[in-house]
Design a protein around this motif. Structure first.
Motif, PDB file in Angstrom:
ATOM      1  N   GLY A 344      21.765  91.452  46.235  1.00 20.58           N
ATOM      2  CA  GLY A 344      22.942  91.073  47.011  1.00 20.58           C
ATOM      3  C   GLY A 344      23.381  92.115  48.002  1.00 20.58           C
ATOM      4  N   ARG A 345      22.603  93.152  48.175  1.00 27.82           N
ATOM      5  CA  ARG A 345      22.932  94.183  49.162  1.00 27.82           C
ATOM      6  C   ARG A 345      22.937  93.603  50.582  1.00 27.82           C
ATOM      7  N   TYR A 346      22.090  92.617  50.797  1.00 30.58           N
ATOM      8  CA  TYR A 346      21.949  91.994  52.122  1.00 30.58           C
ATOM      9  C   TYR A 346      22.732  90.695  52.207  1.00 30.58           C
ATOM     10  N   THR A 347      23.459  90.523  53.304  1.00 31.03           N
ATOM     11  CA  THR A 347      24.098  89.256  53.637  1.00 31.03           C
ATOM     12  C   THR A 347      23.581  88.808  54.989  1.00 31.03           C
ATOM     13  N   GLY A 348      23.053  87.609  55.080  1.00 30.55           N
ATOM     14  CA  GLY A 348      22.572  87.063  56.342  1.00 30.55           C
ATOM     15  C   GLY A 348      23.303  85.773  56.663  1.00 30.55           C
ATOM     16  N   THR A 349      23.746  85.627  57.895  1.00 31.94           N
ATOM     17  CA  THR A 349      24.442  84.406  58.305  1.00 31.94           C
ATOM     18  C   THR A 349      23.845  83.894  59.602  1.00 31.94           C
ATOM     19  N   PHE A 350      23.769  82.572  59.731  1.00 29.26           N
ATOM     20  CA  PHE A 350      23.223  81.930  60.917  1.00 29.26           C
ATOM     21  C   PHE A 350      24.353  81.230  61.669  1.00 29.26           C
ATOM     22  N   TRP A 351      24.352  81.414  62.983  1.00 28.34           N
ATOM     23  CA  TRP A 351      25.433  80.915  63.828  1.00 28.34           C
ATOM     24  C   TRP A 351      24.883  80.058  64.956  1.00 28.34           C
ATOM     25  N   PRO A 352      25.634  79.029  65.358  1.00 26.79           N
ATOM     26  CA  PRO A 352      25.212  78.251  66.523  1.00 26.79           C
ATOM     27  C   PRO A 352      25.393  79.078  67.798  1.00 26.79           C
ATOM     28  N   GLY A 353      24.618  78.741  68.813  1.00 24.73           N
ATOM     29  CA  GLY A 353      24.798  79.426  70.089  1.00 24.73           C
ATOM     30  C   GLY A 353      23.676  80.386  70.408  1.00 24.73           C
ATOM     31  N   GLY A 354      23.784  80.968  71.589  1.00 27.73           N
ATOM     32  CA  GLY A 354      22.751  81.840  72.108  1.00 27.73           C
ATOM     33  C   GLY A 354      23.009  83.312  71.854  1.00 27.73           C
ATOM     34  N   HIS A 355      22.433  84.134  72.729  1.00 32.60           N
ATOM     35  CA  HIS A 355      22.461  85.590  72.550  1.00 32.60           C
ATOM     36  C   HIS A 355      23.832  86.128  72.969  1.00 32.60           C
ATOM     37  N   GLU A 356      24.749  86.128  72.013  1.00 32.34           N
ATOM     38  CA  GLU A 356      26.130  86.546  72.274  1.00 32.34           C
ATOM     39  C   GLU A 356      26.789  86.935  70.963  1.00 32.34           C
ATOM     40  N   PHE A 357      27.725  87.873  71.043  1.00 37.25           N
ATOM     41  CA  PHE A 357      28.518  88.284  69.884  1.00 37.25           C
ATOM     42  C   PHE A 357      29.867  87.585  70.009  1.00 37.25           C
ATOM     43  N   THR A 358      29.927  86.358  69.498  1.00 38.04           N
ATOM     44  CA  THR A 358      31.115  85.541  69.683  1.00 38.04           C
ATOM     45  C   THR A 358      32.280  86.067  68.854  1.00 38.04           C
ATOM     46  N   ILE A 359      33.476  85.582  69.171  1.00 38.39           N
ATOM     47  CA  ILE A 359      34.668  86.021  68.445  1.00 38.39           C
ATOM     48  C   ILE A 359      34.584  85.667  66.957  1.00 38.39           C
ATOM     49  N   PRO A 360      34.155  84.448  66.571  1.00 34.93           N
ATOM     50  CA  PRO A 360      34.014  84.186  65.130  1.00 34.93           C
ATOM     51  C   PRO A 360      33.004  85.117  64.454  1.00 34.93           C
ATOM     52  N   MET A 361      31.919  85.454  65.141  1.00 38.13           N
ATOM     53  CA  MET A 361      30.953  86.398  64.569  1.00 38.13           C
ATOM     54  C   MET A 361      31.582  87.778  64.416  1.00 38.13           C
ATOM     55  N   GLN A 362      32.381  88.179  65.395  1.00 40.34           N
ATOM     56  CA  GLN A 362      33.071  89.461  65.295  1.00 40.34           C
ATOM     57  C   GLN A 362      34.017  89.472  64.096  1.00 40.34           C
ATOM     58  N   GLU A 363      34.747  88.393  63.925  1.00 34.94           N
ATOM     59  CA  GLU A 363      35.705  88.345  62.820  1.00 34.94           C
ATOM     60  C   GLU A 363      34.988  88.474  61.480  1.00 34.94           C
ATOM     61  N   GLU A 364      33.816  87.848  61.360  1.00 34.77           N
ATOM     62  CA  GLU A 364      33.053  87.981  60.123  1.00 34.77           C
ATOM     63  C   GLU A 364      32.584  89.423  59.922  1.00 34.77           C
ATOM     64  N   ALA A 365      32.078  90.041  60.991  1.00 33.41           N
ATOM     65  CA  ALA A 365      31.601  91.424  60.888  1.00 33.41           C
ATOM     66  C   ALA A 365      32.741  92.372  60.547  1.00 33.41           C
ATOM     67  N   PHE A 366      33.913  92.153  61.151  1.00 35.86           N
ATOM     68  CA  PHE A 366      35.062  93.011  60.858  1.00 35.86           C
ATOM     69  C   PHE A 366      35.452  92.900  59.378  1.00 35.86           C
ATOM     70  N   ALA A 367      35.513  91.653  58.875  1.00 43.25           N
ATOM     71  CA  ALA A 367      35.892  91.449  57.477  1.00 43.25           C
ATOM     72  C   ALA A 367      34.859  92.066  56.540  1.00 43.25           C
ATOM     73  N   PHE A 368      33.593  91.947  56.898  1.00 44.56           N
ATOM     74  CA  PHE A 368      32.538  92.522  56.068  1.00 44.56           C
ATOM     75  C   PHE A 368      32.694  94.039  55.991  1.00 44.56           C
ATOM     76  N   LEU A 369      32.901  94.685  57.128  1.00 42.52           N
ATOM     77  CA  LEU A 369      33.045  96.140  57.142  1.00 42.52           C
ATOM     78  C   LEU A 369      34.333  96.577  56.445  1.00 42.52           C
ATOM     79  N   ARG A 370      35.383  95.768  56.562  1.00 46.48           N
ATOM     80  CA  ARG A 370      36.635  96.110  55.873  1.00 46.48           C
ATOM     81  C   ARG A 370      36.407  96.156  54.364  1.00 46.48           C
ATOM     82  N   ASP A 371      35.679  95.182  53.838  1.00 50.26           N
ATOM     83  CA  ASP A 371      35.382  95.167  52.407  1.00 50.26           C
ATOM     84  C   ASP A 371      34.425  96.296  52.027  1.00 50.26           C
ATOM     85  N   ALA A 372      33.370  96.459  52.820  1.00 53.46           N
ATOM     86  CA  ALA A 372      32.335  97.426  52.474  1.00 53.46           C
ATOM     87  C   ALA A 372      32.825  98.863  52.565  1.00 53.46           C
ATOM     88  N   LEU A 373      33.794  99.118  53.447  1.00 50.20           N
ATOM     89  CA  LEU A 373      34.300 100.477  53.635  1.00 50.20           C
ATOM     90  C   LEU A 373      35.652 100.683  52.961  1.00 50.20           C
TER      91      LEU A 373
END
Length: 387
Positions: A344-373
Protein backbone atom coordinates in the motif's frame (compact mmCIF):
# COMPACT_ATOMS: atom_id res chain seq x y z
CA UNK A 1 42.18 32.53 -44.75
CA UNK A 2 40.48 33.95 -41.66
CA UNK A 3 37.54 32.06 -40.20
CA UNK A 4 34.81 33.75 -38.14
CA UNK A 5 35.08 33.25 -34.42
CA UNK A 6 32.97 30.30 -33.38
CA UNK A 7 30.48 31.18 -30.62
CA UNK A 8 30.30 29.23 -27.37
CA UNK A 9 28.08 26.16 -27.56
CA UNK A 10 27.19 26.58 -23.85
CA UNK A 11 26.84 30.37 -23.51
CA UNK A 12 26.67 31.45 -19.88
CA UNK A 13 27.86 28.04 -18.71
CA UNK A 14 31.47 27.90 -19.80
CA UNK A 15 32.38 26.98 -16.19
CA UNK A 16 29.99 24.01 -16.11
CA UNK A 17 32.31 21.22 -17.44
CA UNK A 18 35.12 22.11 -15.02
CA UNK A 19 32.66 22.16 -12.12
CA UNK A 20 31.30 18.70 -12.97
CA UNK A 21 34.78 17.25 -13.28
CA UNK A 22 35.85 18.74 -9.95
CA UNK A 23 32.93 17.26 -8.02
CA UNK A 24 32.38 13.67 -6.85
CA UNK A 25 29.12 11.94 -7.62
CA UNK A 26 26.42 12.98 -5.16
CA UNK A 27 26.42 11.04 -1.89
CA UNK A 28 23.21 9.01 -2.09
CA UNK A 29 21.84 5.86 -0.42
CA UNK A 30 23.65 2.69 -1.61
CA UNK A 31 20.69 1.39 -3.61
CA UNK A 32 20.55 4.65 -5.59
CA UNK A 33 24.24 4.85 -6.48
CA UNK A 34 23.78 3.21 -9.87
CA UNK A 35 21.08 5.77 -10.75
CA UNK A 36 23.26 8.67 -9.61
CA UNK A 37 26.14 7.22 -11.63
CA UNK A 38 24.21 6.82 -14.89
CA UNK A 39 22.74 10.31 -14.56
CA UNK A 40 26.14 11.70 -13.54
CA UNK A 41 24.76 13.71 -10.62
CA UNK A 42 27.49 16.01 -9.26
CA UNK A 43 27.54 16.50 -5.51
CA UNK A 44 25.92 19.86 -4.72
CA UNK A 45 27.83 22.38 -2.58
CA UNK A 46 28.02 21.53 1.11
CA UNK A 47 26.45 24.88 1.97
CA UNK A 48 24.23 27.13 -0.11
CA UNK A 49 23.54 30.58 1.32
CA UNK A 50 20.26 32.09 0.06
CA UNK A 51 19.81 35.84 -0.18
CA UNK A 52 16.39 37.42 0.43
CA UNK A 53 15.49 39.65 -2.52
CA UNK A 54 12.06 40.80 -1.34
CA UNK A 55 9.07 39.67 0.72
CA UNK A 56 5.38 40.42 0.41
CA UNK A 57 2.09 39.22 1.90
CA UNK A 58 -1.15 38.99 -0.05
CA UNK A 59 -4.35 36.99 0.22
CA UNK A 60 -3.24 34.89 3.15
CA UNK A 61 0.24 33.90 1.97
CA UNK A 62 3.69 35.38 2.36
CA UNK A 63 5.99 35.13 -0.63
CA UNK A 64 9.74 35.53 -0.20
CA UNK A 65 11.96 35.84 -3.26
CA UNK A 66 15.32 34.17 -2.75
CA UNK A 67 18.46 33.69 -4.80
CA UNK A 68 21.66 31.71 -4.40
CA UNK A 69 24.84 31.01 -6.29
CA UNK A 70 25.84 27.45 -7.08
CA UNK A 71 29.31 26.52 -8.29
CA UNK A 72 28.68 27.34 -11.95
CA UNK A 73 26.39 29.31 -14.23
CA UNK A 74 24.04 32.15 -13.25
CA UNK A 75 22.37 32.65 -9.88
CA UNK A 76 19.33 30.60 -9.01
CA UNK A 77 16.08 32.40 -8.29
CA UNK A 78 13.45 30.80 -6.09
CA UNK A 79 10.30 31.69 -4.19
CA UNK A 80 9.32 30.49 -0.72
CA UNK A 81 5.57 30.63 -0.15
CA UNK A 82 3.94 29.90 3.20
CA UNK A 83 0.78 30.79 5.13
CA UNK A 84 0.91 34.32 6.43
CA UNK A 85 1.48 34.74 10.15
CA UNK A 86 2.78 31.23 10.82
CA UNK A 87 5.96 30.64 12.77
CA UNK A 88 6.20 26.90 12.10
CA UNK A 89 7.58 24.39 12.12
CA UNK A 90 5.63 23.57 8.96
CA UNK A 91 5.67 20.54 6.70
CA UNK A 92 7.57 21.59 3.59
CA UNK A 93 7.36 20.71 -0.08
CA UNK A 94 9.74 21.35 -2.96
CA UNK A 95 7.52 22.21 -5.94
CA UNK A 96 9.23 21.18 -9.18
CA UNK A 97 8.22 22.98 -12.36
CA UNK A 98 7.54 21.14 -15.61
CA UNK A 99 9.47 21.22 -18.88
CA UNK A 100 6.59 22.41 -21.09
CA UNK A 101 8.94 23.43 -23.88
CA UNK A 102 9.22 26.72 -21.98
CA UNK A 103 12.73 27.31 -20.69
CA UNK A 104 12.36 31.07 -20.62
CA UNK A 105 10.05 30.63 -17.63
CA UNK A 106 10.95 28.36 -14.73
CA UNK A 107 9.46 28.18 -11.26
CA UNK A 108 7.61 31.48 -11.62
CA UNK A 109 4.84 29.51 -13.36
CA UNK A 110 4.07 27.99 -9.93
CA UNK A 111 3.92 31.26 -7.98
CA UNK A 112 1.40 34.10 -7.66
CA UNK A 113 3.25 37.38 -7.08
CA UNK A 114 1.84 40.04 -4.75
CA UNK A 115 0.17 42.95 -6.60
CA UNK A 116 2.65 45.50 -7.90
CA UNK A 117 5.57 43.13 -7.59
CA UNK A 118 7.50 42.60 -10.80
CA UNK A 119 10.39 40.24 -11.39
CA UNK A 120 13.20 41.26 -13.73
CA UNK A 121 13.65 38.73 -16.51
CA UNK A 122 10.58 36.71 -15.47
CA UNK A 123 7.65 36.19 -17.79
CA UNK A 124 4.68 37.39 -15.74
CA UNK A 125 2.11 36.44 -18.41
CA UNK A 126 -0.77 34.80 -16.47
CA UNK A 127 -0.91 32.14 -19.21
CA UNK A 128 2.16 30.62 -17.57
CA UNK A 129 -0.32 28.86 -15.25
CA UNK A 130 -2.24 27.24 -18.13
CA UNK A 131 -1.08 23.67 -17.52
CA UNK A 132 -2.03 24.03 -13.84
CA UNK A 133 -5.73 24.80 -14.13
CA UNK A 134 -4.99 28.51 -14.41
CA UNK A 135 -3.62 28.86 -10.89
CA UNK A 136 -0.25 29.02 -9.13
CA UNK A 137 0.48 25.55 -7.74
CA UNK A 138 3.00 26.55 -5.06
CA UNK A 139 0.87 29.41 -3.79
CA UNK A 140 -2.23 27.22 -3.55
CA UNK A 141 -0.30 24.51 -1.72
CA UNK A 142 0.94 27.09 0.79
CA UNK A 143 -2.68 27.98 1.52
CA UNK A 144 -3.08 24.36 2.64
CA UNK A 145 -0.58 24.90 5.45
CA UNK A 146 2.75 24.05 3.81
CA UNK A 147 5.98 25.91 3.37
CA UNK A 148 6.64 25.57 -0.36
CA UNK A 149 9.85 26.34 -2.23
CA UNK A 150 9.80 26.64 -6.02
CA UNK A 151 13.17 27.16 -7.71
CA UNK A 152 14.49 27.53 -11.24
CA UNK A 153 16.48 24.43 -12.12
CA UNK A 154 19.40 24.06 -14.51
CA UNK A 155 18.63 25.56 -17.97
CA UNK A 156 15.25 27.08 -17.01
CA UNK A 157 14.32 30.61 -15.92
CA UNK A 158 17.19 32.33 -14.13
CA UNK A 159 19.33 29.25 -14.87
CA UNK A 160 18.77 29.36 -18.62
CA UNK A 161 21.55 29.57 -21.17
CA UNK A 162 22.38 32.88 -22.85
CA UNK A 163 21.16 32.41 -26.41
CA UNK A 164 21.17 35.95 -27.79
CA UNK A 165 24.15 34.83 -29.90
CA UNK A 166 23.29 31.14 -30.34
CA UNK A 167 25.88 28.53 -31.32
CA UNK A 168 26.07 27.74 -35.02
CA UNK A 169 23.90 24.62 -35.14
CA UNK A 170 21.20 26.28 -33.05
CA UNK A 171 21.42 29.44 -35.17
CA UNK A 172 20.98 27.46 -38.40
CA UNK A 173 17.90 25.68 -37.07
CA UNK A 174 16.50 28.91 -35.63
CA UNK A 175 16.83 30.63 -39.03
CA UNK A 176 14.13 28.33 -40.40
CA UNK A 177 11.77 29.21 -37.56
CA UNK A 178 12.44 32.92 -38.07
CA UNK A 179 11.60 32.54 -41.76
CA UNK A 180 8.25 31.04 -40.77
CA UNK A 181 7.55 34.00 -38.49
CA UNK A 182 8.33 36.42 -41.32
CA UNK A 183 5.98 34.56 -43.65
CA UNK A 184 3.30 34.82 -41.00
CA UNK A 185 4.01 38.55 -40.65
CA UNK A 186 4.44 38.36 -36.93
CA UNK A 187 7.14 39.16 -34.42
CA UNK A 188 7.53 36.70 -31.54
CA UNK A 189 7.85 37.91 -27.98
CA UNK A 190 10.97 37.41 -25.93
CA UNK A 191 9.74 34.15 -24.39
CA UNK A 192 8.65 32.57 -27.68
CA UNK A 193 11.87 33.55 -29.43
CA UNK A 194 14.00 32.19 -26.60
CA UNK A 195 12.05 28.94 -26.35
CA UNK A 196 12.43 28.29 -30.07
CA UNK A 197 16.21 28.61 -29.72
CA UNK A 198 16.26 26.56 -26.51
CA UNK A 199 14.35 23.69 -28.11
CA UNK A 200 17.06 23.29 -30.73
CA UNK A 201 19.83 23.95 -28.21
CA UNK A 202 18.76 21.14 -25.85
CA UNK A 203 20.51 18.60 -28.10
CA UNK A 204 23.74 20.58 -27.71
CA UNK A 205 23.26 20.74 -23.93
CA UNK A 206 22.83 16.95 -23.83
CA UNK A 207 26.03 16.48 -25.85
CA UNK A 208 27.96 18.88 -23.63
CA UNK A 209 26.67 17.12 -20.52
CA UNK A 210 27.78 13.73 -21.78
CA UNK A 211 31.22 15.05 -22.66
CA UNK A 212 31.57 16.60 -19.19
CA UNK A 213 30.50 13.40 -17.43
CA UNK A 214 26.93 14.26 -16.51
CA UNK A 215 23.54 14.54 -18.25
CA UNK A 216 20.76 17.09 -18.52
CA UNK A 217 18.77 15.12 -15.93
CA UNK A 218 21.85 14.69 -13.73
CA UNK A 219 22.62 18.40 -13.61
CA UNK A 220 18.94 19.16 -13.00
CA UNK A 221 19.07 16.70 -10.07
CA UNK A 222 22.16 18.54 -8.77
CA UNK A 223 20.19 21.80 -8.68
CA UNK A 224 17.20 20.06 -7.10
CA UNK A 225 19.33 18.52 -4.33
CA UNK A 226 20.81 21.94 -3.60
CA UNK A 227 17.31 23.49 -3.42
CA UNK A 228 16.13 20.73 -1.08
CA UNK A 229 19.04 21.56 1.21
CA UNK A 230 18.03 25.22 1.17
CA UNK A 231 14.41 24.34 2.00
CA UNK A 232 15.43 22.12 4.92
CA UNK A 233 17.56 24.91 6.39
CA UNK A 234 14.95 27.70 6.28
CA UNK A 235 13.39 29.04 9.49
CA UNK A 236 9.93 27.69 10.19
CA UNK A 237 10.48 24.46 8.22
CA UNK A 238 10.28 21.04 9.84
CA UNK A 239 13.16 19.13 8.16
CA UNK A 240 11.67 15.82 9.28
CA UNK A 241 8.56 16.44 7.15
CA UNK A 242 9.84 17.14 3.64
CA UNK A 243 8.11 16.18 0.42
CA UNK A 244 8.16 17.06 -3.24
CA UNK A 245 5.73 17.09 -6.14
CA UNK A 246 5.77 17.84 -9.81
CA UNK A 247 3.83 17.63 -13.05
CA UNK A 248 5.21 16.20 -16.30
CA UNK A 249 8.99 16.79 -16.31
CA UNK A 250 8.59 18.03 -12.74
CA UNK A 251 7.07 14.67 -11.85
CA UNK A 252 10.12 12.89 -13.21
CA UNK A 253 12.29 15.24 -11.18
CA UNK A 254 10.25 14.39 -8.06
CA UNK A 255 10.85 10.66 -8.49
CA UNK A 256 14.59 11.12 -9.09
CA UNK A 257 14.97 13.51 -6.16
CA UNK A 258 13.17 11.10 -3.82
CA UNK A 259 15.47 8.31 -4.98
CA UNK A 260 18.58 10.40 -4.36
CA UNK A 261 17.64 11.99 -1.03
CA UNK A 262 16.47 10.07 2.05
CA UNK A 263 15.17 13.40 3.40
CA UNK A 264 12.09 13.09 1.16
CA UNK A 265 9.33 11.51 3.25
CA UNK A 266 6.65 11.50 0.55
CA UNK A 267 6.24 12.61 -3.05
CA UNK A 268 3.69 12.99 -5.82
CA UNK A 269 4.16 12.42 -9.57
CA UNK A 270 1.60 13.74 -12.06
CA UNK A 271 1.45 12.81 -15.76
CA UNK A 272 4.95 11.33 -15.82
CA UNK A 273 4.74 7.57 -15.46
CA UNK A 274 5.09 4.96 -18.18
CA UNK A 275 7.43 2.20 -19.27
CA UNK A 276 10.46 2.96 -21.42
CA UNK A 277 9.45 0.15 -23.75
CA UNK A 278 6.10 1.81 -24.49
CA UNK A 279 7.83 4.89 -25.92
CA UNK A 280 9.01 2.91 -28.95
CA UNK A 281 8.50 3.77 -31.74
CA UNK A 282 5.94 6.59 -31.82
CA UNK A 283 6.41 8.46 -28.52
CA UNK A 284 10.15 9.16 -28.46
CA UNK A 285 9.81 12.65 -29.93
CA UNK A 286 7.20 13.54 -27.32
CA UNK A 287 9.89 13.70 -24.64
CA UNK A 288 13.08 15.58 -23.95
CA UNK A 289 16.54 14.63 -22.75
CA UNK A 290 15.19 15.13 -19.22
CA UNK A 291 13.58 11.68 -19.43
CA UNK A 292 15.72 9.93 -22.03
CA UNK A 293 19.20 9.75 -20.51
CA UNK A 294 21.45 7.29 -22.38
CA UNK A 295 21.96 4.11 -20.38
CA UNK A 296 19.10 4.76 -17.95
CA UNK A 297 16.93 1.93 -19.27
CA UNK A 298 19.74 -0.55 -18.54
CA UNK A 299 18.99 -0.02 -14.82
CA UNK A 300 15.34 -0.96 -15.21
CA UNK A 301 11.98 0.42 -16.22
CA UNK A 302 10.90 3.87 -15.04
CA UNK A 303 8.37 2.49 -12.48
CA UNK A 304 11.09 0.32 -10.96
CA UNK A 305 12.97 3.40 -9.77
CA UNK A 306 10.20 3.92 -7.20
CA UNK A 307 11.76 1.03 -5.27
CA UNK A 308 14.80 3.22 -4.53
CA UNK A 309 13.41 6.04 -2.35
CA UNK A 310 13.04 5.85 1.42
CA UNK A 311 9.72 7.69 1.17
CA UNK A 312 7.01 5.79 3.00
CA UNK A 313 4.21 6.70 0.58
CA UNK A 314 3.92 8.15 -2.89
CA UNK A 315 1.15 9.10 -5.32
CA UNK A 316 1.11 8.76 -9.11
CA UNK A 317 -1.62 10.44 -11.14
CA UNK A 318 -2.28 9.37 -14.74
CA UNK A 319 -4.17 11.37 -17.39
CA UNK A 320 -6.18 8.96 -19.52
CA UNK A 321 -6.06 11.12 -22.67
CA UNK A 322 -2.44 12.18 -22.20
CA UNK A 323 -1.01 12.62 -25.70
CA UNK A 324 2.58 12.23 -24.44
CA UNK A 325 2.13 8.70 -23.10
CA UNK A 326 0.38 5.69 -24.66
CA UNK A 327 -2.47 4.37 -22.54
CA UNK A 328 -0.96 0.88 -22.65
CA UNK A 329 2.28 2.20 -21.19
CA UNK A 330 0.49 3.92 -18.32
CA UNK A 331 -1.55 0.82 -17.55
CA UNK A 332 1.58 -1.35 -17.67
CA UNK A 333 3.37 1.06 -15.33
CA UNK A 334 0.45 0.99 -12.90
CA UNK A 335 0.45 -2.83 -12.89
CA UNK A 336 4.21 -2.88 -12.31
CA UNK A 337 3.86 -0.44 -9.40
CA UNK A 338 1.06 -2.50 -7.85
CA UNK A 339 3.28 -5.56 -7.99
CA UNK A 340 6.32 -3.71 -6.62
CA UNK A 341 4.46 -2.18 -3.67
CA UNK A 342 1.81 -4.65 -2.41
CA UNK A 343 1.94 -3.10 1.07
CA UNK A 344 0.00 0.00 0.00
CA UNK A 345 2.98 2.33 -0.22
CA UNK A 346 1.87 3.22 -3.76
CA UNK A 347 -1.36 4.99 -4.67
CA UNK A 348 -2.24 5.35 -8.35
CA UNK A 349 -5.21 7.28 -9.70
CA UNK A 350 -6.49 7.70 -13.25
CA UNK A 351 -8.08 10.95 -14.39
CA UNK A 352 -9.99 12.03 -17.49
CA UNK A 353 -8.35 14.59 -19.72
CA UNK A 354 -5.04 15.31 -21.34
CA UNK A 355 -1.57 16.40 -20.27
CA UNK A 356 -2.50 18.86 -17.52
CA UNK A 357 -2.39 19.17 -13.74
CA UNK A 358 -6.03 20.02 -13.19
CA UNK A 359 -7.44 21.59 -10.04
CA UNK A 360 -9.12 18.34 -8.88
CA UNK A 361 -5.81 16.51 -9.39
CA UNK A 362 -4.05 19.20 -7.38
CA UNK A 363 -6.55 18.88 -4.57
CA UNK A 364 -5.94 15.13 -4.41
CA UNK A 365 -2.15 15.62 -4.38
CA UNK A 366 -2.40 18.27 -1.66
CA UNK A 367 -4.56 16.01 0.53
CA UNK A 368 -2.20 13.09 -0.03
CA UNK A 369 0.85 15.12 1.02
CA UNK A 370 -1.02 16.56 4.00
CA UNK A 371 -1.66 13.04 5.28
CA UNK A 372 1.76 11.67 4.37
CA UNK A 373 3.64 14.57 5.98
CA UNK A 374 1.48 14.73 9.09
CA UNK A 375 3.26 14.51 12.46
CA UNK A 376 4.22 10.96 13.33
CA UNK A 377 1.51 10.79 16.02
CA UNK A 378 -1.26 11.67 13.56
CA UNK A 379 -3.36 8.98 11.91
CA UNK A 380 -3.17 9.32 8.13
CA UNK A 381 -6.27 9.22 6.03
CA UNK A 382 -6.52 6.84 3.10
CA UNK A 383 -6.40 8.22 -0.43
CA UNK A 384 -9.15 6.65 -2.50
CA UNK A 385 -7.93 4.89 -5.59
CA UNK A 386 -9.83 5.21 -8.87
CA UNK A 387 -9.38 3.22 -12.04
Amino acid sequence: MAFPERPSAIPGYEDWPAYVRSRPTADVPPRSRALAGVLGVPAPPDEVSPTVEWEGTHDGVTTTALSWQLGFGPRTRAWLVKPAGTAGPLPAVLALHCHAGDKYTGASRLVEFPPGRTEPGVDSDPRRHDLYGGRALATELAREGFAVLAHDTFSWGSRRFTLEAPPWRTADALAGREAQWREQCRTPGAAEAYNAAAAFHEDTVAKAAGLAGTSLAGTVAHDDLAALGVLASLPGVDPSRLGCLGFSGGGGRALVLAALSPAIRSYSVTAMMTTFDSLFPAYLDAHSWLLQTPGLARLGEWPEFTALPDAARFLVQYALEDDLFPAAGMRAANKMLDDLHPSGRYTGTFWPGGHEFTIPMQEEAFAFLRDALAPASATPATTKRTA
